[in-house]
Design an enzyme around this catalytic site. Structure first.
Site, PDB file in Angstrom:
ATOM      1  N   HIS A 210       0.826  -1.213   0.000  1.00 21.10           N
ATOM      2  CA  HIS A 210       0.000   0.000   0.000  1.00 21.10           C
ATOM      3  C   HIS A 210       0.856   1.257   0.000  1.00 21.10           C
ATOM      4  O   HIS A 210       2.014   1.236   0.398  1.00 21.10           O
ATOM      5  CB  HIS A 210      -0.874   0.056   1.271  1.00 21.10           C
ATOM      6  CG  HIS A 210      -1.782  -1.099   1.438  1.00 21.10           C
ATOM      7  ND1 HIS A 210      -1.755  -1.917   2.548  1.00 21.10           N
ATOM      8  CD2 HIS A 210      -2.758  -1.596   0.641  1.00 21.10           C
ATOM      9  CE1 HIS A 210      -2.669  -2.862   2.435  1.00 21.10           C
ATOM     10  NE2 HIS A 210      -3.296  -2.689   1.281  1.00 21.10           N
TER      11      HIS A 210
ATOM     12  N   HIS B  49       0.866   4.708   2.078  1.00 24.54           N
ATOM     13  CA  HIS B  49       0.310   5.224   3.326  1.00 24.54           C
ATOM     14  C   HIS B  49       0.357   6.746   3.335  1.00 24.54           C
ATOM     15  O   HIS B  49       1.127   7.363   2.612  1.00 24.54           O
ATOM     16  CB  HIS B  49       1.053   4.622   4.518  1.00 24.54           C
ATOM     17  CG  HIS B  49       0.587   3.233   4.845  1.00 24.54           C
ATOM     18  ND1 HIS B  49      -0.058   2.921   6.013  1.00 24.54           N
ATOM     19  CD2 HIS B  49       0.648   2.080   4.127  1.00 24.54           C
ATOM     20  CE1 HIS B  49      -0.365   1.629   6.015  1.00 24.54           C
ATOM     21  NE2 HIS B  49       0.059   1.099   4.877  1.00 24.54           N
TER      22      HIS B  49
ATOM     23  N   HIS C  84      -3.851   4.165   5.187  1.00 25.40           N
ATOM     24  CA  HIS C  84      -3.665   4.148   3.737  1.00 25.40           C
ATOM     25  C   HIS C  84      -3.936   5.529   3.149  1.00 25.40           C
ATOM     26  O   HIS C  84      -4.783   6.270   3.639  1.00 25.40           O
ATOM     27  CB  HIS C  84      -4.608   3.151   3.076  1.00 25.40           C
ATOM     28  CG  HIS C  84      -4.335   1.738   3.480  1.00 25.40           C
ATOM     29  ND1 HIS C  84      -5.149   0.717   3.102  1.00 25.40           N
ATOM     30  CD2 HIS C  84      -3.348   1.190   4.225  1.00 25.40           C
ATOM     31  CE1 HIS C  84      -4.671  -0.405   3.588  1.00 25.40           C
ATOM     32  NE2 HIS C  84      -3.592  -0.147   4.286  1.00 25.40           N
TER      33      HIS C  84
ATOM     34  N   HIS D 149     -11.858   0.750   1.914  1.00 29.10           N
ATOM     35  CA  HIS D 149     -10.705  -0.033   1.484  1.00 29.10           C
ATOM     36  C   HIS D 149     -11.104  -1.148   0.519  1.00 29.10           C
ATOM     37  O   HIS D 149     -12.143  -1.769   0.672  1.00 29.10           O
ATOM     38  CB  HIS D 149     -10.015  -0.676   2.690  1.00 29.10           C
ATOM     39  CG  HIS D 149      -8.932  -1.622   2.282  1.00 29.10           C
ATOM     40  ND1 HIS D 149      -7.709  -1.201   1.874  1.00 29.10           N
ATOM     41  CD2 HIS D 149      -8.935  -2.961   2.146  1.00 29.10           C
ATOM     42  CE1 HIS D 149      -6.977  -2.246   1.533  1.00 29.10           C
ATOM     43  NE2 HIS D 149      -7.702  -3.333   1.685  1.00 29.10           N
TER      44      HIS D 149
ATOM     45  N   HIS E 294      -9.320   2.905  -1.651  1.00 26.59           N
ATOM     46  CA  HIS E 294      -8.344   3.946  -1.325  1.00 26.59           C
ATOM     47  C   HIS E 294      -7.413   4.147  -2.521  1.00 26.59           C
ATOM     48  O   HIS E 294      -7.090   3.183  -3.223  1.00 26.59           O
ATOM     49  CB  HIS E 294      -7.468   3.523  -0.146  1.00 26.59           C
ATOM     50  CG  HIS E 294      -8.204   3.269   1.126  1.00 26.59           C
ATOM     51  ND1 HIS E 294      -7.668   2.500   2.126  1.00 26.59           N
ATOM     52  CD2 HIS E 294      -9.401   3.679   1.576  1.00 26.59           C
ATOM     53  CE1 HIS E 294      -8.503   2.447   3.141  1.00 26.59           C
ATOM     54  NE2 HIS E 294      -9.573   3.161   2.822  1.00 26.59           N
TER      55      HIS E 294
ATOM     56  N   ASP F  62      -4.458   1.764  -2.259  1.00 26.02           N
ATOM     57  CA  ASP F  62      -4.626   0.309  -2.334  1.00 26.02           C
ATOM     58  C   ASP F  62      -3.924  -0.211  -3.582  1.00 26.02           C
ATOM     59  O   ASP F  62      -4.269   0.162  -4.704  1.00 26.02           O
ATOM     60  CB  ASP F  62      -6.105  -0.077  -2.407  1.00 26.02           C
ATOM     61  CG  ASP F  62      -6.850   0.145  -1.107  1.00 26.02           C
ATOM     62  OD1 ASP F  62      -6.208   0.368  -0.067  1.00 26.02           O
ATOM     63  OD2 ASP F  62      -8.097   0.099  -1.130  1.00 26.02           O
TER      64      ASP F  62
ATOM     65  N   HIS G 226       3.148  -5.254   4.004  1.00 31.34           N
ATOM     66  CA  HIS G 226       2.548  -5.829   5.209  1.00 31.34           C
ATOM     67  C   HIS G 226       2.893  -7.310   5.356  1.00 31.34           C
ATOM     68  O   HIS G 226       3.278  -7.969   4.393  1.00 31.34           O
ATOM     69  CB  HIS G 226       1.027  -5.659   5.162  1.00 31.34           C
ATOM     70  CG  HIS G 226       0.587  -4.242   5.304  1.00 31.34           C
ATOM     71  ND1 HIS G 226       0.219  -3.687   6.496  1.00 31.34           N
ATOM     72  CD2 HIS G 226       0.473  -3.258   4.377  1.00 31.34           C
ATOM     73  CE1 HIS G 226      -0.122  -2.427   6.312  1.00 31.34           C
ATOM     74  NE2 HIS G 226       0.026  -2.133   5.029  1.00 31.34           N
TER      75      HIS G 226
ATOM     76  N   ARG H 172       3.136  -4.325   9.734  1.00 30.40           N
ATOM     77  CA  ARG H 172       3.898  -3.611   8.708  1.00 30.40           C
ATOM     78  C   ARG H 172       5.340  -4.094   8.789  1.00 30.40           C
ATOM     79  O   ARG H 172       5.975  -3.959   9.836  1.00 30.40           O
ATOM     80  CB  ARG H 172       3.798  -2.111   8.957  1.00 30.40           C
ATOM     81  CG  ARG H 172       2.349  -1.631   8.926  1.00 30.40           C
ATOM     82  CD  ARG H 172       2.183  -0.222   9.456  1.00 30.40           C
ATOM     83  NE  ARG H 172       0.764   0.153   9.455  1.00 30.40           N
ATOM     84  CZ  ARG H 172       0.336   1.393   9.507  1.00 30.40           C
ATOM     85  NH1 ARG H 172       1.188   2.412   9.600  1.00 30.40           N
ATOM     86  NH2 ARG H 172      -0.963   1.643   9.495  1.00 30.40           N
TER      87      ARG H 172
END
Length: 185
Positions: free
Chosen positions: A83, A85, A101, A109, A118, A121, A158, A175
């Site tokens: 992702h 962030h 995100h 999401h 998002h 994403d 992640h 993360r």
């Protein structure tokens, strides 16, 4: 069979593209166009929780979105959520300083969400046993400039895969690698 063979031969000979001599090279400039002007490019150098280099991701502005390209290494094998962030801060070991995100349009999401997704994403990464992965992903309706707002943004890997629908994180787990998005040199 003879009639069918004659019809096939006639069709091939009457179609210029198929009747061309394969041994004659095309002119040097045939079919080539000048390379498109390179868009604004930013990059993120990712590190894991121990500060070990994990690779680099570049994000290049295209006419209708952003091309995200990366070469990553030293990752655990398996599927991992990937992702952008909302905050350009990657303090180990948990990288929570990167915030949630990147979601300037306040959508839910996941690519499977009926309410959109998002802007941050991205598709899951599939990392083989050697821990190395290379990828190119196009993200429509994203602008590089928006990633460089006053608090910046970060690129995150992640621990688990993204299920593409659980709001707000895709049930992606911890993360494990983070990189601050910066202007490319």
């Amino acid at each position: 069979m003879t009639i069918r063979s004659l019809l096939v031969a006639a069709a091939l000979l009457s179609t210029p593209a198929l009747a061309q001599d394969a041994g004659t090279p095309a002119p040097a400039d045939a079919g080539t166009k000048p390379a498109p002007k390179k868009g604004e490019t930013v990059k993120a150098k990712l590190k894991d929780a121990q500060g070990k280099d994990v690779g680099e991701v570049t994000l290049e502005q295209a006419p209708k979105g952003v091309l995200v390209k990366g070469t990553l290494m030293n990752l655990p094998a398996g599927e991992h959520a990937f992702h952008i962030h909302e905050t350009g801060k990657c303090e180990a070991p948990e990288f929570k300083t990167a915030g949630g995100h990147f979601n300037p349009t306040k959508k839910q999401h996941g690519a499977l969400s009926p309410k959109g997704q998002h802007a941050g994403d991205l598709p899951n990464l599939y990392v083989p046993q050697d821990g190395k992965v290379q990828f190119d992903v196009f993200v429509a309706d994203l602008k590089v400039k928006s990633l460089l707002d006053k608090d910046g943004s970060a690129v995150m890997v992640h621990a688990k895969l993204d299920d593409y629908h659980t709001d707000p994180t895709g049930d992606a787990g911890g993360r494990i690698a983070c990189g601050v998005v910066e202007k490319a040199e």
